[in-house]
Design a protein around this motif. Structure first.
Motif, PDB file in Angstrom:
ATOM      1  N   THR A  19      21.168   3.182 -25.508  1.00  0.00           N
ATOM      2  CA  THR A  19      19.814   3.684 -25.771  1.00  0.00           C
ATOM      3  C   THR A  19      19.821   4.623 -26.973  1.00  0.00           C
ATOM      4  O   THR A  19      18.930   4.552 -27.823  1.00  0.00           O
ATOM      5  CB  THR A  19      19.255   4.398 -24.523  1.00  0.00           C
ATOM      6  OG1 THR A  19      19.226   3.453 -23.448  1.00  0.00           O
ATOM      7  CG2 THR A  19      17.865   4.945 -24.771  1.00  0.00           C
ATOM      8  N   SER A  22      19.974   2.579 -30.045  1.00  0.00           N
ATOM      9  CA  SER A  22      18.668   1.938 -30.259  1.00  0.00           C
ATOM     10  C   SER A  22      17.669   2.913 -30.859  1.00  0.00           C
ATOM     11  O   SER A  22      16.863   2.540 -31.722  1.00  0.00           O
ATOM     12  CB  SER A  22      18.124   1.376 -28.950  1.00  0.00           C
ATOM     13  OG  SER A  22      18.932   0.321 -28.500  1.00  0.00           O
ATOM     14  N   LEU A  23      17.711   4.151 -30.422  1.00  0.00           N
ATOM     15  CA  LEU A  23      16.832   5.178 -30.980  1.00  0.00           C
ATOM     16  C   LEU A  23      17.211   5.482 -32.426  1.00  0.00           C
ATOM     17  O   LEU A  23      16.345   5.543 -33.308  1.00  0.00           O
ATOM     18  CB  LEU A  23      16.886   6.448 -30.134  1.00  0.00           C
ATOM     19  CG  LEU A  23      16.240   6.364 -28.758  1.00  0.00           C
ATOM     20  CD1 LEU A  23      16.654   7.552 -27.894  1.00  0.00           C
ATOM     21  CD2 LEU A  23      14.729   6.264 -28.867  1.00  0.00           C
ATOM     22  N   LEU A  27      15.238   0.703 -33.088  1.00  0.00           N
ATOM     23  CA  LEU A  27      14.916  -0.419 -32.202  1.00  0.00           C
ATOM     24  C   LEU A  27      14.042   0.041 -31.049  1.00  0.00           C
ATOM     25  O   LEU A  27      13.415  -0.773 -30.381  1.00  0.00           O
ATOM     26  CB  LEU A  27      16.196  -1.052 -31.635  1.00  0.00           C
ATOM     27  CG  LEU A  27      17.078  -1.797 -32.621  1.00  0.00           C
ATOM     28  CD1 LEU A  27      18.371  -2.227 -31.949  1.00  0.00           C
ATOM     29  CD2 LEU A  27      16.348  -3.004 -33.193  1.00  0.00           C
ATOM     30  N   ASP A  28      14.038   1.341 -30.822  1.00  0.00           N
ATOM     31  CA  ASP A  28      13.282   1.935 -29.727  1.00  0.00           C
ATOM     32  C   ASP A  28      12.692   3.241 -30.227  1.00  0.00           C
ATOM     33  O   ASP A  28      13.197   3.829 -31.191  1.00  0.00           O
ATOM     34  CB  ASP A  28      14.219   2.186 -28.542  1.00  0.00           C
ATOM     35  CG  ASP A  28      13.493   2.243 -27.210  1.00  0.00           C
ATOM     36  OD1 ASP A  28      12.252   2.163 -27.193  1.00  0.00           O
ATOM     37  OD2 ASP A  28      14.178   2.385 -26.184  1.00  0.00           O
ATOM     38  N   SER A  29      11.639   3.709 -29.595  1.00  0.00           N
ATOM     39  CA  SER A  29      11.002   4.973 -29.964  1.00  0.00           C
ATOM     40  C   SER A  29      11.204   5.988 -28.850  1.00  0.00           C
ATOM     41  O   SER A  29      11.109   5.634 -27.673  1.00  0.00           O
ATOM     42  CB  SER A  29       9.500   4.775 -30.179  1.00  0.00           C
ATOM     43  OG  SER A  29       9.266   3.893 -31.246  1.00  0.00           O
ATOM     44  N   THR A  31      10.381   8.923 -26.192  1.00  0.00           N
ATOM     45  CA  THR A  31       9.169   9.285 -25.451  1.00  0.00           C
ATOM     46  C   THR A  31       8.678  10.660 -25.865  1.00  0.00           C
ATOM     47  O   THR A  31       7.501  10.979 -25.687  1.00  0.00           O
ATOM     48  CB  THR A  31       9.426   9.259 -23.931  1.00  0.00           C
ATOM     49  OG1 THR A  31      10.551  10.089 -23.639  1.00  0.00           O
ATOM     50  CG2 THR A  31       9.693   7.842 -23.448  1.00  0.00           C
TER      51      THR A  31
END
Length: 185
Positions: A19, A22-23, A27-29, A31
């Motif tokens: 994760t 990915s951040l 690839l991910d945002s 929260t």
């Protein structure tokens, strides 16, 4: 994190290592909070722009395009001829022309690494790049990633369970449920 260095992030399964990659790679945002690259929020500069301009990924599951050859997979990320980098990573010219599904796991991992190294990205994010490899191949891959940092000036960030790989890094971080902290092996 700095260019020209290799970083390892260690932590138990399920603690968020993938994760975190990915951040970092857009690839991910998150929260909450921001991911900054060169002092700028990647969400504001554009996640797709960040991925295409600044980072290259080496996925644990390779994420190769399975109907292409190694040469075709590498050509997707670089304007340079793909064969020299594939050969540098130990594939023969014949192997570079085979469908990637006809290669061993170690060879597929080398193609995934070649794809990342061939890109212009300054940052390489690697998710367990030696996790599926035998000891000798893992040592070779670790040396290649280390050279990418030290000789090619890339910032290489690796998440791993391997203490052997982590010992080769310039800095090691430990990820726990309490956060990320600099570690000593």
């Amino acid at each position: 994190m700095e260019l020209g260095k290799m970083y390892a992030i260690l932590g138990p399964s399920g603690c968020g290592k993938t994760t975190l990659l990915s951040l970092l790679g857009g690839l991910d945002s998150p929260t909450s909070g921001q991911i900054l690259y060169q002092g700028k929020d990647i969400a504001k500069t554009g996640l797709a722009n960040h991925r295409s301009s600044h980072v290259a990924f080496i996925f644990q599951s390779y994420n190769l395009i399975d109907y292409l050859t190694p040469m075709e997979n590498v050509a997707l990320t670089s304007k340079l001829p793909p064969l020299p980098i594939l050969e540098q990573l130990g594939l023969t010219a014949e192997e570079a022309k085979r469908n990637v599904l006809k290669l061993s796991g170690g060879q597929q991992q080398r193609v995934a690494i070649a794809r990342a190294l061939a890109s212009d990205a300054q940052v390489i994010l690697a998710d367990e790049p030696t996790g599926n490899l035998d000891e000798d191949t893992a040592a070779e891959i670790t040396a290649i990633l280390k050279d990418s940092a030290h000789k090619s000036g890339k910032c290489v960030v690796i998440v791993t369970h391997s203490n052997e790989l982590a010992k080769e890094a310039d800095a090691v971080f430990q990820l726990t449920k309490g956060g990320l902290k600099l570690s000593k092996l």
